[in-house]
Design a protein around this motif. Structure first.
Motif, short mmCIF file in Angstrom:
data_model
loop_
_atom_site.label_atom_id
_atom_site.label_comp_id
_atom_site.label_asym_id
_atom_site.label_seq_id
_atom_site.Cartn_x
_atom_site.Cartn_y
_atom_site.Cartn_z
N GLU A 72 10.43 67.93 75.16
CA GLU A 72 9.34 66.97 75.13
C GLU A 72 8.78 66.84 76.53
O GLU A 72 9.53 66.62 77.49
CB GLU A 72 9.81 65.61 74.62
N ASN B 92 13.58 66.64 66.91
CA ASN B 92 12.39 67.26 66.34
C ASN B 92 12.76 67.94 65.01
O ASN B 92 13.70 68.75 64.94
CB ASN B 92 11.82 68.29 67.32
N GLN C 39 3.89 74.22 64.35
CA GLN C 39 3.79 72.89 64.92
C GLN C 39 2.44 72.24 64.60
O GLN C 39 1.40 72.92 64.63
CB GLN C 39 3.97 72.95 66.45
N GLU D 167 1.28 68.07 68.47
CA GLU D 167 2.44 68.38 69.32
C GLU D 167 2.18 69.53 70.28
O GLU D 167 3.05 69.87 71.08
CB GLU D 167 3.66 68.73 68.45
N VAL E 135 5.12 69.10 72.98
CA VAL E 135 6.40 69.65 72.53
C VAL E 135 6.39 71.16 72.69
O VAL E 135 5.44 71.83 72.28
CB VAL E 135 6.68 69.28 71.05
#
Length: 348
Positions: free
Chosen positions: A7, A20, A267, A271, A275
Motif C-alpha cells: 500500500e 488485500n 485490480q 487501486e 496498491v
C-alpha cells in the motif's frame, strides 16, 4: 517466489499488507483445483510456449465485482476473435467438441509481443529448430538400434535375376540392419560400400548440442542452466553472473509483464495508484549468509533499515529498541568540525 502486496502512502512510501482480497486469492487459492505455484506454472507454460495465456475470472457482484476464482485454460484450445465494434470475444473448445464463448471482461489475457490482440508463439517460430532437433534424435535412435550401421551399396560384376537380387539382399541385410556384432563374409566378387554419411561425418553430437543452444536462444535461457556443460568454464564463479543475467533479461521481463497485467485486468481502477502487487525476488537472489549479514550491517549503520528489520530477514524475533533508526556516531555534515572539537574551542 512470494507475491507481495504494497500500500502506497501519500509521501511515496510503501508498506506490505495482507489485507488485500486479490493478493489473498493469488497467494493462497487462485481456484479450487490449484495452489499458487501450480496456477502460475500453468500460466507460464501457456505463455512461454504459445505466446498467450488465458485465465477465466469468476466474480461476485457484477462485472466490477470482487474476483473469487482464476482458472487457467489451455491456450491451444482458445480462439480470439476481434469484432467489428472493436470488442473481443474468446471461444474455448472443450474436450467434447463443444464451444464456450467468453466476453473480454471475463478473461485475463496475458500475451507476449504481438499485434496487440494476440501474442506471437515462441514455439511456432522455433519450429525449424525443434524439427531439426527431433530429426537428429530420431536418427541417433535409429543408428543405436542398428548398432551404428549406415546405408550402403553391395556391388557384383555380373547381372542378377530379380529372385537372385532379393536372395542376396536378404543374405547380406546384416551389413546395415540389426545391432548384433557379427562377422559377414563377402564372396564371389561382392564388394560393400557405405552410401550414407557416418555419425562422425554428420557431426551428429555437435549438431544436437547446437540444437540445445538454439532452443535456449528462443526461450531466452542460458544453455548452462539446462545442464549443457560443453562450456564448462561458465560454471564455478561465473554461475552467479549467469543467474543475474537470466534474472535481468528473462525472468524480470516476464514477471513485469505479469505485474502490469495484474494491475490492468485484475485490480480496480481505484487501486492503480495506491496498491502494488509484485513478485519478491529476494528468495531467488538470496545471497550466502556472510554476504547477507555484511549488507545488513552496512544498511543498519547507514540508517537505511532498523536492527529488527534485519533480524526479520533472517527469521529472528524482534528485540526491544530494535525498531529505531541508528546512525554511526562518527558521521557529521560535510564542512563542519566534530562536536568534541567545537566543545573544546568554546572552553566547555
Amino acid at each position: 517466489m512470494p507475491i507481495v502486496c504494497y500500500e502506497k502512502g501519500e509521501d511515496g512510501s510503501r508498506e506490505a499488507t495482507t489485507k488485500n482480497d486479490l493478493w489473498r486469492l493469488l497467494n493462497y487459492t487462485p481456484n479450487r483445483y490449484q495452489t499458487r505455484t501450480e496456477f502460475f506454472e500453468s500460466v507460464m507454460l501457456n505463455l512461454t510456449v504459445w505466446g498467450n495465456s488465458y485465465v477465466i475470472m469468476e466474480r461476485i457482484g457484477g462485472i466490477n465485482g470482487r474476483i473469487i476464482s482464476l482458472q487457467a485454460y489451455p491456450s491451444a484450445q482458445m480462439e480470439v476473435e476481434l469484432l467489428r465494434d472493436g470488442s473481443i470475444i474468446y471461444k474455448y473448445t472443450t474436450p467434447d467438441g463443444s464451444v464456450k464463448v467468453f466476453a473480454q471482461s471475463s478473461v485475463w489475457h496475458i500475451k507476449l509481443f504481438g499485434n496487440g490482440i494476440m501474442g506471437l508463439s515462441p514455439l511456432g517460430y522455433a519450429g525449424n529448430a525443434l524439427g531439426l532437433s527431433k530429426n537428429l534424435s530420431d536418427r541417433q535412435n535409429k543408428l543405436a538400434a542398428n548398432g551404428g550401421k549406415t546405408n550402403g551399396i553391395l556391388t557384383i560384376d555380373q547381372a542378377l535375376k530379380p529372385e537372385q537380387r532379393e536372395q542376396v539382399r536378404q543374405s547380406y541385410s546384416g551389413l546395415q540392419e540389426g545391432n548384433s556384432d557379427t562377422l559377414t563374409v563377402l564372396e564371389a566378387g561382392f564388394k560393400y560400400q557405405q552410401a550414407s554419411l557416418s555419425p562422425t561425418d554428420m557431426q551428429l553430437l555437435e549438431s544436437r548440442r547446437f540444437s540445445i543452444e538454439d532452443i535456449c536462444r528462443f526461450m531466452g535461457v542460458p544453455s548452462v542452466l539446462v545442464n549443457d556443460t560443453a562450456a564448462s568454464t561458465t560454471w564455478g564463479s561465473g554461475i552467479e553472473q549467469i543467474n543475474q543475467g537470466f534474472y535481468k533479461l528473462n525472468l524480470r521481463p516476464y514477471l513485469e509483464r505479469l505485474e502490469s497485467s495484474i494491475k490492468r485486468h485484475l485490480q480496480p481502477r481505484s487501486e492503480w495508484e495506491t496498491v502494488d502487487i509484485e513478485f519478491n525476488f529476494d528468495s531467488l537472489l538470496r545471497a550466502d549468509k556472510t554476504t547477507r549479514l555484511d549488507a545488513q550491517s552496512k544498511a543498519v549503520n547507514a540508517g537505511i533499515m532498523t536492527p529488527n528489520e534485519a533480524r526479520a530477514e533472517e527469521g529472528l524475533k524482534p528485540e526491544v529498541g530494535g525498531d529505531k533508526i541508528y546512525l554511526n556516531g562518527s558521521l557529521v555534515p560535510a564542512g563542519t568540525q566534530p562536536i568534541q572539537t567545537q566543545a573544546v574551542n568554546n572552553g566547555t
